[in-house]
Design a protein around this motif. Structure first.
Motif, mmCIF file in Angstrom:
data_model
loop_
_atom_site.group_PDB
_atom_site.id
_atom_site.type_symbol
_atom_site.label_atom_id
_atom_site.label_comp_id
_atom_site.label_asym_id
_atom_site.label_seq_id
_atom_site.Cartn_x
_atom_site.Cartn_y
_atom_site.Cartn_z
ATOM 1 N N ILE A 410 52.144 48.202 46.045
ATOM 2 C CA ILE A 410 51.228 47.800 46.734
ATOM 3 C C ILE A 410 49.877 46.469 45.727
ATOM 4 O O ILE A 410 49.790 45.037 47.043
ATOM 5 C CB ILE A 410 50.487 47.888 47.659
ATOM 6 N N ALA A 411 49.438 46.783 44.659
ATOM 7 C CA ALA A 411 48.870 46.219 45.104
ATOM 8 C C ALA A 411 48.682 44.873 43.447
ATOM 9 O O ALA A 411 48.234 43.875 43.694
ATOM 10 C CB ALA A 411 47.554 46.734 43.437
ATOM 11 N N GLY A 412 50.491 44.450 43.163
ATOM 12 C CA GLY A 412 51.207 43.340 43.317
ATOM 13 C C GLY A 412 50.933 43.353 41.587
ATOM 14 O O GLY A 412 50.461 42.397 41.050
ATOM 15 N N ILE A 413 51.065 44.705 41.216
ATOM 16 C CA ILE A 413 51.052 44.809 39.319
ATOM 17 C C ILE A 413 52.612 44.206 38.818
ATOM 18 O O ILE A 413 53.400 45.229 39.224
ATOM 19 C CB ILE A 413 50.504 46.178 38.785
ATOM 20 N N PRO A 414 52.818 43.218 37.737
ATOM 21 C CA PRO A 414 54.064 43.137 37.429
ATOM 22 C C PRO A 414 55.069 44.814 36.601
ATOM 23 O O PRO A 414 53.384 44.925 35.684
ATOM 24 C CB PRO A 414 53.632 42.255 36.369
ATOM 25 N N PRO A 415 55.528 44.880 36.511
ATOM 26 C CA PRO A 415 56.906 44.187 37.372
ATOM 27 C C PRO A 415 57.404 45.004 38.693
ATOM 28 O O PRO A 415 58.204 45.357 38.509
ATOM 29 C CB PRO A 415 57.916 44.644 36.240
ATOM 30 N N GLY A 445 43.343 40.687 46.298
ATOM 31 C CA GLY A 445 42.202 42.083 45.804
ATOM 32 C C GLY A 445 41.307 42.897 46.944
ATOM 33 O O GLY A 445 41.413 44.171 45.713
ATOM 34 N N LEU A 446 41.398 43.452 47.587
ATOM 35 C CA LEU A 446 40.939 43.696 48.673
ATOM 36 C C LEU A 446 42.477 44.830 48.576
ATOM 37 O O LEU A 446 41.962 46.045 48.089
ATOM 38 C CB LEU A 446 40.460 43.722 50.116
ATOM 39 N N THR A 447 42.974 44.951 48.942
ATOM 40 C CA THR A 447 44.139 45.605 48.556
ATOM 41 C C THR A 447 44.359 46.819 47.419
ATOM 42 O O THR A 447 44.183 47.688 47.572
ATOM 43 C CB THR A 447 45.863 44.639 48.507
ATOM 44 N N ALA A 448 44.196 46.294 46.167
ATOM 45 C CA ALA A 448 44.129 46.953 45.360
ATOM 46 C C ALA A 448 43.245 47.485 45.448
ATOM 47 O O ALA A 448 43.229 48.761 44.118
ATOM 48 C CB ALA A 448 44.308 45.714 43.834
ATOM 49 N N LEU A 449 41.568 47.196 45.817
ATOM 50 C CA LEU A 449 40.424 48.028 45.680
ATOM 51 C C LEU A 449 40.829 48.933 46.865
ATOM 52 O O LEU A 449 41.121 50.464 46.010
ATOM 53 C CB LEU A 449 39.348 47.174 45.584
ATOM 54 N N ILE A 517 49.744 34.813 37.389
ATOM 55 C CA ILE A 517 48.381 35.287 36.715
ATOM 56 C C ILE A 517 46.716 35.299 37.756
ATOM 57 O O ILE A 517 46.091 36.343 37.540
ATOM 58 C CB ILE A 517 47.823 34.468 35.648
ATOM 59 N N THR A 518 46.540 33.926 38.491
ATOM 60 C CA THR A 518 45.661 34.099 38.979
ATOM 61 C C THR A 518 45.194 35.696 40.655
ATOM 62 O O THR A 518 44.714 36.559 40.092
ATOM 63 C CB THR A 518 45.568 32.876 40.020
ATOM 64 N N ALA A 519 46.966 35.811 40.803
ATOM 65 C CA ALA A 519 47.253 36.961 41.695
ATOM 66 C C ALA A 519 46.756 38.389 41.208
ATOM 67 O O ALA A 519 45.774 39.303 41.237
ATOM 68 C CB ALA A 519 48.773 36.842 42.238
ATOM 69 N N VAL A 520 47.361 38.062 40.076
ATOM 70 C CA VAL A 520 47.636 39.455 38.963
ATOM 71 C C VAL A 520 45.336 39.913 38.339
ATOM 72 O O VAL A 520 45.548 41.236 38.585
ATOM 73 C CB VAL A 520 48.345 39.642 37.920
ATOM 74 N N ALA A 521 45.517 38.919 38.186
ATOM 75 C CA ALA A 521 43.792 38.810 38.168
ATOM 76 C C ALA A 521 43.024 39.188 38.580
ATOM 77 O O ALA A 521 41.899 40.103 39.038
ATOM 78 C CB ALA A 521 43.625 37.484 37.011
ATOM 79 N N ALA A 523 44.110 41.296 41.302
ATOM 80 C CA ALA A 523 44.194 42.583 41.420
ATOM 81 C C ALA A 523 43.612 43.204 40.683
ATOM 82 O O ALA A 523 43.289 44.774 41.155
ATOM 83 C CB ALA A 523 46.249 42.920 41.418
ATOM 84 N N LEU A 524 43.573 43.148 39.086
ATOM 85 C CA LEU A 524 42.854 43.856 37.876
ATOM 86 C C LEU A 524 41.098 44.424 38.242
ATOM 87 O O LEU A 524 40.905 45.357 38.486
ATOM 88 C CB LEU A 524 43.230 43.307 36.844
ATOM 89 N N ILE A 525 41.461 43.029 38.903
ATOM 90 C CA ILE A 525 39.480 43.001 39.539
ATOM 91 C C ILE A 525 39.801 44.232 40.256
ATOM 92 O O ILE A 525 38.399 45.231 40.763
ATOM 93 C CB ILE A 525 38.945 41.985 39.598
#
Length: 639
Positions: A410-415, A445-449, A517-521, A523-525
């Motif tokens: 759900i955070a959008g981290i590959p794969p 970003g909020l989703t990952a958080l 790359i932008t979306a993953v970055a 999400a990682l933040i």
């Protein structure tokens, strides 16, 4: 296509519902569970067989994916306006068969362990089967009225399942809230159906969705407030979809619906029922796109974007893990609506449509997994709240790893699956509207958080002193977790654009590396912030919420939307409109009826002496009448 197999898909759960419902006192829990799972397994196998036959056999032969309809006339109004009952097979209906079947089967298997020992075990499985039948009927519907019938059946099923614990006051209130809110939305849906049927002369999806047909190009040029009647009809239909898919401001029922058993939350409020609104817009997408240059579709996009952001902010502040997941569902549904709203129609321009359906598919897997993992945790610690959890990875390794897979998805981290579908959504939005793209990337970003906030709170965080040592759930509950974890990690690799597109021709979609790359970055933040705040017990999170002050309070209180609805309901609807209507009913309607009744009684009292029963009175009346008639005759004759 084997239409017999397709028709059996919904009829099997209907038969299971009838058998378990009628004989629930005679069928033991062990048998009812096996009957429910067995029936769902057969429907699932038939769904996968249908998907294989449609995509791999029929699609290759015809070169494109056709729309196949098998129906019979149910009600005939005019030569063109009629209501059919049947099945419609096209790419999105087949995809939804896979979604409903897979999630429902996993929930049925999971429920055998989760509901073990419950007094209403057999009844619960009958309700699950009714819901599954309703969803099958909805996704296979051939016309607007058929989909509306099953739409309402889904509403009834959700009412029964949300209020399953009918001795619990909060569950009863939640069931009523869900039913009433969605009824208001469905009134808009029904009016929209009637408008479109009246002005186009048909309810049939195949006719309505033909961009070159007479329906969309030669309809009556009626308008209201500057918009065509068809546009108003589509907006009203979207209101029905927004109610079912919990879009702002019709979202207030969704968090309360968590009062039902957790398998219900996974089935209804994560994977199937709530995506019905998204499916409805997708089903009528050609109309939304071509009527008045897609004005109604723009409303879909902005409502979806706002709902995604609104729900993600609230999810950050909730302490009940099921409510966090409920608001997460609302946010992800907003993503799907947003993608539909910015989509084109032909070829790769339909990226938004494709990505919306792709995210619907992947979201079903990882959100059902999140809810079932939450149920496993609640089953172990007997609480929904983060304060009662912590360090559970030591006791529940399968649940822990499954939840982690779902969280990464759900955070959008590959794969993992969510990465592929969310990336396509963001690319589609970026191509059409930069502002909405900024909203979408911020929500990512909020989703990952928020998802890693509860992940760390449940499985890391503080080391609680549990009254009873938590233990891993039984195999009936962990096997579905493992299956869904595998799916959440792999289904993103499906070349979805080859199968699903607005024009049904398919196209090649590719990952946009800079966007990814932008979306993953981002999400990682979000994950990094959650790591710092919640991985270990500290006062940092508390100090942060204290500094946010009123902003945190408003988000925690869900921006007081429930209070707004209560104020409107009590002070405007009840004290204003309802009180006036009650006065009119009491004084005018009842008063008129009472006046007629009282007048009749009074009049009868005055004339009842005419029937005294005495012969001399009757003789006097007869003679008097005869004399009067004779005199009247003589007078008329002489004059």
């Amino acid at each position: 296509m084997n239409y017999t197999a397709i028709i059996l898909i919904p009829l099997i759960p209907l038969a299971v519902f009838l058998v378990l419902g009628l004989f629930n006192r005679k069928i033991g829990p062990g048998v009812s569970g096996l009957v429910g799972v067995g029936g769902m397994l057969v429907s699932t196998l038939l769904s996968f067989y249908t998907a294989f036959e449609y995509f791999m056999v029929l699609g290759k032969v015809s070169g494109a994916y056709p729309t196949l309809v098998e129906s019979t006339v149910w009600m005939n109004f005019t030569e063109t306006l009629r209501i059919d009952m049947g099945v419609l097979i096209d790419p999105i209906s087949v995809m939804m068969l896979i979604v409903v079947s897979t999630i429902s089967l996993m929930v049925h298997i999971y429920s055998r362990g989760y509901m073990k020992g419950d007094e209403g075990y057999t009844k619960f499985f009958s309700f699950l089967s009714l819901f599954t039948f309703s969803m099958y009927g909805l996704v296979l519907a051939t016309n607007l009225f058929q989909i509306y019938i099953f739409w309402e059946l889904v509403g009834v099923s959700s009412y029964l399942l949300i209020g399953y614990y009918y001795t619990k006051e909060s569950a009863v209130a939640a069931a009523k809230k869900a039913f009433i809110v969605t009824r208001f939305a469905d009134l808009g849906f029904l009016i929209g159906i009637l408008l479109i049927g009246y002005y186009t002369g048909t309810y049939d999806f195949e006719t309505l969705n033909n961009p070159e047909g007479a329906t969309l190009t030669h309809w009556a040029p009626a308008s209201f407030m500057g918009l065509s009647v068809l546009t108003w009809g589509l907006i009203l239909i979207f209101i029905g979809g927004a109610g079912k898919s919990a879009m702002f401001p019709l979202h207030i029922w969704l968090p309360d619906a968590m009062e039902g058993p957790t398998p219900v939350s996974a089935l209804i409020h994560a994977a199937t029922m709530v995506v019905a609104g998204v499916f409805l817009v997708a089903r009528l997408f050609p109309m939304y796109f071509f009527v008045e240059e897609g004005f109604a579709l723009q409303i879909v996009a902005f409502v979806g974007a706002f709902s995604a952001l609104f729900a993600a902010v609230i999810a950050l502040t909730q302490t009940d893990i099921k409510r966090v997941l409920a608001y997460s569902t609302m946010s992800q549904l907003g993503y799907m609506m947003l993608a539909l709203g910015v989509s084109g129609y032909e070829g790769s321009q339909g990226l938004g449509y494709m990505s919306s359906m792709f995210h619907l598919f992947t979201h079903a897997m990882f959100k059902a997994l999140l809810f079932l993992c939450a149920g496993s945790v609640i089953h172990a610690v007997h609480s929904n709240y983060l304060k009662d959890m912590g360090q559970l990875r030591k006791y529940m390794p399968i649940t822990h790893l499954s939840f982690l897979v779902a969280a990464l998805a759900i955070a959008g981290i590959p794969p993992f699956a969510g990465f592929w579908s969310k990336d396509e959504i963001l690319v589609a939005v970026y191509q059409q509207n930069t502002f909405l793209y900024v909203v979408g990337i911020f929500v990512a970003g909020l989703t990952a958080l928020y998802i890693f906030r509860i992940y760390f709170g449940i499985f890391w965080g503080k080391d609680n002193t549990y009254e009873h040592r938590p233990a891993e759930s039984p195999a009936s509950m962990t096997v579905p977790l493992i299956v869904l974890a595998v799916l959440s990690a792999t289904v993103g690799f499906i070349p979805f654009s080859e199968f699903i597109s607005p024009d049904r021709a398919g196209f090649d979609a590719h990952i946009d590396i800079p966007m990814a790359i932008t979306a993953v970055a981002v999400a990682l933040i979000g994950i990094g912030i959650a790591w710092m705040l919640y991985k270990k017990e500290s006062g940092l999170a508390t100090r942060l919420t204290d500094r946010l002050g009123v902003l945190y309070t408003w988000a925690h209180r869900k921006f007081y939307m429930d209070e707004v609805y209560l104020f409107v309901t009590k002070n405007i609807l009840f004290k204003g409109i309802a009180a006036g209507a009650a006065w009119a009913d009491r004084k005018i309607v009842d008063g008129t009826m009472n006046l007629i009744g009282n007048s009749t009684v009074l009049f009868s009292k005055k004339i009842k002496g005419m029937q005294s029963g005495r012969v001399q009175d009757y003789a006097m009346a007869f003679v008097s009448g005869t004399v009067i008639l004779a005199l009247l005759f003589i007078y008329l004759w002489t004059s």
